[in-house]
Write an enzyme that holds these catalytic residues in place. Sequence first.
Site, mmCIF file in Angstrom:
data_model
loop_
_atom_site.group_PDB
_atom_site.id
_atom_site.type_symbol
_atom_site.label_atom_id
_atom_site.label_comp_id
_atom_site.label_asym_id
_atom_site.label_seq_id
_atom_site.Cartn_x
_atom_site.Cartn_y
_atom_site.Cartn_z
ATOM 1 C CG ASP A 1 44.536 38.733 40.552
ATOM 2 O OD1 ASP A 1 44.092 38.041 41.278
ATOM 3 O OD2 ASP A 1 45.616 39.426 40.551
ATOM 4 N N GLY A 2 41.137 38.208 40.982
ATOM 5 C CA GLY A 2 40.344 38.613 42.381
ATOM 6 C C GLY A 2 39.017 37.940 42.325
ATOM 7 N N GLY B 1 44.818 44.310 47.026
ATOM 8 C CA GLY B 1 45.123 44.607 48.494
ATOM 9 C C GLY B 1 45.177 43.388 49.186
ATOM 10 C CG HIS C 1 49.075 35.686 40.628
ATOM 11 N ND1 HIS C 1 48.832 36.449 39.270
ATOM 12 C CD2 HIS C 1 48.628 36.525 41.589
ATOM 13 C CE1 HIS C 1 48.601 37.854 39.700
ATOM 14 N NE2 HIS C 1 48.164 37.709 41.037
ATOM 15 C CG MET D 1 48.828 44.835 43.225
ATOM 16 S SD MET D 1 48.038 43.810 44.255
ATOM 17 C CE MET D 1 49.231 42.280 44.267
ATOM 18 C CB SER E 1 40.371 32.259 49.034
ATOM 19 O OG SER E 1 40.117 33.497 48.516
ATOM 20 C CB SER F 1 46.862 34.048 44.218
ATOM 21 O OG SER F 1 47.711 34.865 45.125
ATOM 22 C CG MET G 1 50.080 43.261 48.025
ATOM 23 S SD MET G 1 48.680 42.725 49.166
ATOM 24 C CE MET G 1 47.796 41.795 47.995
HETATM 25 C C1 DX5 Z 1 44.460 40.797 45.071
HETATM 26 C C2 DX5 Z 1 45.365 40.197 44.500
HETATM 27 C C3 DX5 Z 1 44.729 38.531 43.949
HETATM 28 C C4 DX5 Z 1 44.481 37.746 45.190
HETATM 29 C C5 DX5 Z 1 43.643 36.768 44.445
HETATM 30 O O1 DX5 Z 1 45.120 42.041 45.442
HETATM 31 O O2 DX5 Z 1 46.173 40.531 43.467
HETATM 32 O O3 DX5 Z 1 46.010 38.038 43.262
HETATM 33 O O4 DX5 Z 1 45.439 36.988 45.612
HETATM 34 O O5 DX5 Z 1 42.952 35.984 45.583
HETATM 35 P P1 DX5 Z 1 41.497 35.524 45.605
HETATM 36 O O6 DX5 Z 1 41.147 34.685 44.650
HETATM 37 O O7 DX5 Z 1 41.280 34.983 47.187
HETATM 38 O O8 DX5 Z 1 40.528 36.702 45.603
HETATM 39 ZN ZN ZN Z 2 47.229 39.262 42.057
#
Ligand code: DX5
Ligand code: ZN
Length: 217
Positions: free
Chosen positions: A175-176, A142, A33, A68, A198, A8, A37
């Site tokens: 995802d997440g 988010g 990715h 999102m 991250s 991401s 937002m």
């Molecule tokens: C969250 C995003 C994710 C996020 C993932 O709202 O949709 O794609 O960037 O990042 P990590 O792996 O740090 O949770």
């Molecule tokens: Zn995402």
Amino acid sequence: MYPLIAPSILAADFANLQRDIEMLNGSEADFIHVDIMDGVFVPNISFGIPVTEAIARHATKPLDVHLMIVQPEKYLTAFRKAGADSLTVHVEATEHLSETLKEIRSLGAKAGVAINPESPITLLKEVVLEVDLICVMSVNPGFGGQKFMETSYAKVSELKELLLRKGSKARIEVDGGISNQQASSLIQAGADILVAGSYIFKAKDPVACIADLKRMK
Ligand code: DX5
Ligand code: ZN
């Protein structure tokens, strides 16, 4: 089965986006990715169309764009023109999901639907044959860097069963909050694509980190 990896870009250094995209180009990442937002659907604003365009100018990997945003149907053409290869909308964010997915495919992109942690898989029942990708959120969308929700494993298994039952070939993306800690169990539950922000960008050697994730099974 080895997973596809979608780093991401939200976790990149935005002041050095080109450098970070080139790092991903030289890695074993399968997609980039791209998290969009709007501050309405989610309580945070990331970036929009011009930045997506800039990412596309440098990326040699397909852009997996995660919208999102409310009323995503308004912006499909713009994001496709900006370089999105797949466009994922939230089941909670559009009233005409089926129409929206058809429109994405008619634009020549892969159609994806994402589902929040608190939304039941049954919401997807009617569209599993109309999507190329289903994104199971393993955090409340988010923000990057949140804690992985353990309830996601069962959700992925439930979705996998639904796809098999309906004869859908859609890929399951998660995802997440994902690191090497969750990867194997997610793959065993049926995940095809792992998104990680991250974990990859904070690693000392992100290219090696991606290569390790890619070899998990
Ligand atoms: C969250 C995003 C994710 C996020 C993932 O709202 O949709 O794609 O960037 O990042 P990590 O792996 O740090 O949770
Ligand atoms: Zn995402």
